[in-house]
Design a protein around this motif. Structure first.
Motif, PDB file in Angstrom:
ATOM      1  N   ARG B  80      46.093  30.534  36.055  1.00 13.19           N
ATOM      2  CA  ARG B  80      46.429  31.369  37.182  1.00 13.19           C
ATOM      3  C   ARG B  80      46.460  32.736  36.865  1.00 13.19           C
ATOM      4  O   ARG B  80      45.690  33.750  37.738  1.00 13.19           O
ATOM      5  CB  ARG B  80      47.742  31.019  37.699  1.00 13.19           C
ATOM      6  N   ALA B  81      47.000  32.976  35.734  1.00 12.95           N
ATOM      7  CA  ALA B  81      46.847  34.531  35.343  1.00 12.95           C
ATOM      8  C   ALA B  81      45.565  35.048  35.241  1.00 12.95           C
ATOM      9  O   ALA B  81      44.971  36.206  35.448  1.00 12.95           O
ATOM     10  CB  ALA B  81      47.685  34.660  33.888  1.00 12.95           C
ATOM     11  N   GLU B  82      44.626  34.180  34.541  1.00 19.57           N
ATOM     12  CA  GLU B  82      43.153  34.468  34.338  1.00 19.57           C
ATOM     13  C   GLU B  82      42.612  34.999  35.632  1.00 19.57           C
ATOM     14  O   GLU B  82      42.006  35.762  35.683  1.00 19.57           O
ATOM     15  CB  GLU B  82      42.386  33.558  33.675  1.00 19.57           C
ATOM     16  N   ARG B  83      42.876  34.066  36.839  1.00 16.11           N
ATOM     17  CA  ARG B  83      42.328  34.458  38.105  1.00 16.11           C
ATOM     18  C   ARG B  83      42.747  35.847  38.453  1.00 16.11           C
ATOM     19  O   ARG B  83      42.109  36.346  39.201  1.00 16.11           O
ATOM     20  CB  ARG B  83      42.713  33.294  39.047  1.00 16.11           C
ATOM     21  N   LYS B  84      43.989  36.228  38.297  1.00 15.98           N
ATOM     22  CA  LYS B  84      44.664  37.464  38.736  1.00 15.98           C
ATOM     23  C   LYS B  84      44.028  38.659  37.936  1.00 15.98           C
ATOM     24  O   LYS B  84      43.670  39.672  38.485  1.00 15.98           O
ATOM     25  CB  LYS B  84      45.997  37.495  38.794  1.00 15.98           C
ATOM     26  N   PHE B  85      43.562  38.470  36.365  1.00 19.36           N
ATOM     27  CA  PHE B  85      43.058  39.432  35.709  1.00 19.36           C
ATOM     28  C   PHE B  85      41.604  39.597  36.471  1.00 19.36           C
ATOM     29  O   PHE B  85      41.244  40.685  36.203  1.00 19.36           O
ATOM     30  CB  PHE B  85      42.925  38.916  34.342  1.00 19.36           C
ATOM     31  N   ASP B  86      41.007  38.373  36.773  1.00 20.10           N
ATOM     32  CA  ASP B  86      39.661  38.836  37.485  1.00 20.10           C
ATOM     33  C   ASP B  86      39.733  39.749  38.690  1.00 20.10           C
ATOM     34  O   ASP B  86      39.132  40.606  38.537  1.00 20.10           O
ATOM     35  CB  ASP B  86      38.904  37.537  37.940  1.00 20.10           C
ATOM     36  N   LEU B  87      40.901  39.398  39.257  1.00 18.04           N
ATOM     37  CA  LEU B  87      41.209  40.266  40.693  1.00 18.04           C
ATOM     38  C   LEU B  87      41.509  41.770  40.151  1.00 18.04           C
ATOM     39  O   LEU B  87      40.830  42.531  40.882  1.00 18.04           O
ATOM     40  CB  LEU B  87      42.261  39.787  41.416  1.00 18.04           C
ATOM     41  N   MET B  88      42.138  42.076  39.141  1.00 19.75           N
ATOM     42  CA  MET B  88      42.553  43.242  38.546  1.00 19.75           C
ATOM     43  C   MET B  88      41.389  44.055  38.189  1.00 19.75           C
ATOM     44  O   MET B  88      41.239  45.311  38.648  1.00 19.75           O
ATOM     45  CB  MET B  88      43.533  43.266  37.579  1.00 19.75           C
ATOM     46  N   GLN B  89      40.434  43.329  37.618  1.00 23.90           N
ATOM     47  CA  GLN B  89      39.288  44.146  37.104  1.00 23.90           C
ATOM     48  C   GLN B  89      38.549  44.427  38.198  1.00 23.90           C
ATOM     49  O   GLN B  89      37.848  45.540  38.383  1.00 23.90           O
ATOM     50  CB  GLN B  89      38.453  43.099  36.048  1.00 23.90           C
ATOM     51  N   GLU B  90      38.456  43.441  39.296  1.00 23.34           N
ATOM     52  CA  GLU B  90      37.696  44.147  40.571  1.00 23.34           C
ATOM     53  C   GLU B  90      38.276  45.170  41.254  1.00 23.34           C
ATOM     54  O   GLU B  90      37.509  46.267  41.769  1.00 23.34           O
ATOM     55  CB  GLU B  90      37.639  42.947  41.530  1.00 23.34           C
ATOM     56  N   LEU B  91      39.701  44.983  41.296  1.00 20.77           N
ATOM     57  CA  LEU B  91      40.474  46.342  41.759  1.00 20.77           C
ATOM     58  C   LEU B  91      40.412  47.523  41.217  1.00 20.77           C
ATOM     59  O   LEU B  91      40.675  48.534  41.725  1.00 20.77           O
ATOM     60  CB  LEU B  91      42.004  45.868  41.861  1.00 20.77           C
TER      61      LEU B  91
END
Lengths: 633, 633
Positions: B80-91
């Motif tokens: 779950r964290a890795e998916r949110k890290f993906d999101l942060m990098q896009e942001l």
């Protein structure tokens, strides 16, 4: 029972309050001192006003900080009491509420408290007046009814008795059962108040958040039952400090107050009957036919005009409904699918038409299936419901009906009744069984200050239960939701309010010019089949952002293909702690008014998808403001 | 400092929020996850939008219930964290808030918490991302910053740091001083929120009642000072969960947010200077000229037309005011009494005229006496106040002015200035010294949701102090009042709101079409002489019910003659715990708009007669509804 209410429970000037109290059917009134102080008329004039209105003044309240006061103030306090006794005699009431001393410098020595109160009772008794001694939850030394009874017992004066207030006991999680052991004639007065359970300062809780019995979370039948067992036969009075009530129209609010007492009496009577069938004087409590058993919604009736009727009919046909009948003599048509019956009424000079004139296209009637419509109507009327009798033409079935708080109708239909055969020419060959099976729930938008009134209406007249309130974020404010259910859950009715003017709920209200149904959810067995069919038929579905599905992927262990399918069809998903699952999809609103939901419940999911309401509200806000649609997948 | 705000603090869609944040002058924004989920655009689009607006994404939040989770869920949680890290990098943001685990089944073993967070930090660090670990006040095992720092220190990973939130520490009455001992570079982020002190469940308190710094009761400079001492130089961010803010217009609200940070920085700078003049990096905090000393109100200016100007002039003359001057070139007159200067402006094409057009007869300007008007104006402008420059004719004095939140003017007048000599032909023989001596206070009626904004305006621009809120009953709802005072109390400004539509305050607002002064109190040395004179001159006084005086008799030891005098003159009375006494009387409203109060304070009485507001509001309600007057005594 003698039913009473304190003036502080209502808004307005003293005459406005008294008139509202009399109009609601109360027998008596507690005069809250400030209402008298601020009134520009003498106590004798108030006495006359009450006499003219046919209500007794049951109590004058409060007299504060007397017993155990600093010894150098006792004489002055007695003088203060004598002045208030003068006032009571002018008012023509014999009972005053003395609440336990809350001041920091009061003394707690029991003998002093006993002596002070006996002294006060002697002064009162000399004038034929009586003292009701009450424990405030925040009293400095005395804050339980057990202490009060102990002191009253020791003071042993005929003019001194116990005054009970449900809030002060239940807010401190007190056990009311020992009230049954107090001799009924030593209980001088009973005040009933409900409240939501709040973890906050008890004084603030008491002064701002009380509500009528049945609107809060206290076990009030559990408080009243031992009072009845004690042999008490005096007034049952409502003392409700509530910020909303201070501003609510007093007539409607007083009517709710009386209804809440009747409801409390019925529930108490049931409680007593469960405990021991022949308890004491339970017969003084309100009795009414028990509530019906429900078997879902028989039909919904929409008020439309010819133009909108054709549009709505087309909308519903795209959702899989079939025209199943036409009224024999009126402009009324019937659409059906599964167990769902929808009536579109465009008849001029009808109830539906006047409803349409007032509210635009809207749901004007809901028919619920009951076991016995005659007793259901009798119950509704006993609870001061307003029965409705429409014009019934030849060869038309007459249905029992009562007005809902928004003026729409609730038909009470016997479950074996042939509702449509008499009035409609039914289409013999119409294929009825499509994919939508039954009405899962209907959500209402209500003015913020009317929620409690609706809850009480459904609880008392129809014996529905109410779930806890849920608070949900709209992009432009908060929405509060409380779901009502028939006891078997075959009828579900989430009620939604918002205090902020730009939320979806507030938009629905202004578009309706009043409260109204803002969405109807249909149940199905295969959400993807249904949504796929609806999409193909051109039903406009509410667009859900892709980011929502990215988050679903983080939260649940779905494969990408399934997620893509959810996203493609704009299906929202929720899972409860017990593994129950919800799949649901929303349409865009019909004519900016109500919208529809297609829903599939799995493994006993019992909620309404609260976890998804925020994303739905955001999508609706975007849709309202005419935002651009992004291409999906 | 880098100033930031969380999207959850504002109302609207994500683009509306971001635009408001940029417009207010913030440097950065915390993206609250739900705002992203509900937005129909990709994280990359949001990144671009922020870049275009010139604001950095300072934080992505929150990531919940990670450390100490049930062991069988750890792998899933990391995913779950890795998916949110993906999101942060896009942001395009490198910092995520991880709040302490609040779930009932989480474990508290310190080594497990340390290991879990180190593991997460390693995953984050591998992508160049960072974890800010925050103690929720309701965390299951971790709820203080001391615990957080202890865990972060042991985990000892460069991608793991402390995240501080004032609410979570101060709501639990935690001592923030030890923050100074955390190395500044290990504090990754600081969130500031104020709140009123409420005795309620801390989760509910946090989710609904936070407010901007300076609007609540927390000692926030006491929280920020040790952070500055630690050497922290990162963002200072507002994370405000507030029901009202969720519905408030986002631009005005974001502007208040920025102002609140500046105010907090100024107060923290002062605190640090008191402690040790040369503390660390206090220079990164906002600096502004200190507030002026005040010496009362110089004049009040009323916007009227010719007709109403004549009427008001006549009204004021009956109250003892004298026409003392006429403007040399404009339709502007000056009335005086004691130290009170009232200006009636009927000049067409003036600021006053446009104010009159918008609001009807109203107070359009208040002039306050300051020690140094130039520095007072500089301070107001530094706090984003809007300076006002009117047209100044030949031989006219130019006064520094700033707009109040309602659009009226606040003139900042040097106390030695000859304000009237330049502009006015003064009446040389006018007798000025009558019985009214000075302006005691001016009460404003405000829309319910604007009170916090006004409080912040006066606290920051003018360095006023705010008293605690008082809640008062009107017959048709509740009124809330909060008084502002200049530090020497020479200027007093009670602000009143009501959420109910039929109260006196709501009537004042609808009559003003906006906020405005609804009453002005004049101080005197002999209330009976003044009221007697006013009565004789035909000033209509607000009629107070006799029952009020009966109650005074019960409460205080007055002789009958004195009571009769109070009642005859409609004088209200209050006494405080220290023996201070207040005598006051109200006029009926002028043209249904503002009314006047004559007041006498004895023995240092400092309040506003809150005990008598309810009777005044009831009398005003009666007067509004045109009730019959009863003959008095």
């Amino acid at each position: 029972m003698q039913r009473s209410i304190a003036t502080v429970s209502l808004s307005g000037t003293l005459p406005e309050k008294l008139e509202a109290i009399a109009a609601a059917g109360f027998d008596g009134v507690e005069i809250f001192e400030n209402d008298l102080l601020y009134y520009d008329g003498s106590p004798r004039e108030i006495r006359q006003m009450c006499a003219d209105l046919g209500i007794a003044i049951t109590l004058f309240q409060p007299f504060r900080d007397f017993e155990g006061c600093r010894r150098d103030r006792l004489a002055r306090n007695l003088e203060r009491a004598e002045r208030k006794f003068d006032l009571m005699q002018e008012l023509g009431t014999d009972l005053v509420l003395v609440c336990s001393n809350a001041s920091a410098d009061s003394v707690g020595d029991e003998q002093i408290l006993v002596d002070d109160l006996r002294l006060l009772a002697e002064r009162a008794g000399a004038r034929g007046l009586r003292i009701g001694y009450e424990a405030l939850a925040w009293g400095r030394h005395v804050n339980t009814y057990q202490q009060v009874w102990n002191i009253v017992r020791q003071a042993d004066h005929p003019s001194l008795g116990v005054l009970l207030d449900s809030f002060h006991t239940l807010s401190l999680k007190g056990d009311p059962s020992a009230i049954a052991e107090i001799p009924g004639e030593k209980i001088f007065f009973v005040q009933m108040a409900d409240a939501p359970i709040l973890a906050m300062d008890v004084l603030e809780w008491s002064r701002h958040f009380r509500c009528f019995p049945g609107q809060g979370e206290f076990d009030l039948p559990g408080f009243l039952a031992p009072i009845i067992k004690s042999g008490y036969t005096g007034p049952l009075s409502l003392e409700i400090f509530n910020d909303g009530f201070r501003a609510a129209p007093p007539r409607a609010n007083a009517a709710d107050g009386l209804r809440s007492l009747l409801y409390l009496e019925e529930k108490t009577r049931q409680r007593l009957a469960e405990e021991a069938p022949s308890t004491g004087n339970a017969d003084i409590l309100f009795a009414t036919p028990p509530a019906s058993e429900y078997n879902g919604i028989e039909f919904l009736e929409f008020a439309v005009d010819d133009n909108l009727g054709a549009k709505l009919s087309h909308w519903l046909e795209r959702l899989g409904f079939v025209k199943a009948g036409q009224h024999r003599s009126k402009n009324v048509s019937l659409l059906r699918q599964g167990d769902i019956n929808l009536i579109l009424n465009t008849e001029p000079y009808s109830f539906a038409h006047s409803f349409f004139e007032a509210h635009g296209p809207s749901l004007c009637a809901t028919a619920v299936r009951v076991k016995n419509s005659a007793s259901a109507l009798e119950r509704a009327v006993a609870y001061k419901g307003q029965p409705y009798r429409g014009l019934v033409g030849p060869n038309e079935l007459e249905l029992a009906a009562v007005r809902a708080p928004d003026g729409s109708l609730i038909y009470l239909v016997d479950q074996e009744a042939d509702v449509y055969g008499t009035d409609f020419n039914l289409q013999p060959g119409a294929v009825i069984g499509a994919g939508l099976k039954r009405i899962d729930h209907m959500a209402m938008a209500l003015p913020a200050d009317s929620l409690d009134s609706w809850v009480l209406f459904y609880k008392s007249l129809l014996d529905f239960e109410a779930d806890d309130e849920v608070v949900l974020p709209d992009p432009y404010g908060l929405v509060k939701s409380r779901a009502l259910r028939s006891r078997c859950s075959s009828i579900r009715l989430p009620l939604n309010i918002s205090e902020n003017r730009n939320t979806a709920i507030s938009h629905a209200l202004s578009s309706y010019r009043g409260s109204g149904v803002h969405h109807i959810a249909f149940d199905c067995d295969d959400i993807f089949a249904q949504v796929s069919r609806a999409k193909e038929a051109g039903v406009p579905l509410l667009d859900i952002p892709l980011n929502y599905y990215d988050d679903l992927a983080a939260r649940f262990d779905f494969d990408d293909e399934f997620l893509s399918e959810l996203a493609y069809f704009n299906v929202l998903y929720d899972r409860d702690a017990q593994g129950g699952e919800l799949f649901h999809v929303y349409t865009e609103p019909f004519e900016g008014r109500f919208f529809f939901e297609i829903i599939q419940r799995k493994n006993g999911y019992a909620g309404y998808g609260a976890a998804n309401v925020a994303v739905r509200l955001a999508a609706m806000a975007k849709s309202r403001s005419g935002g651009l649609r992004h291409a999906k997948l």
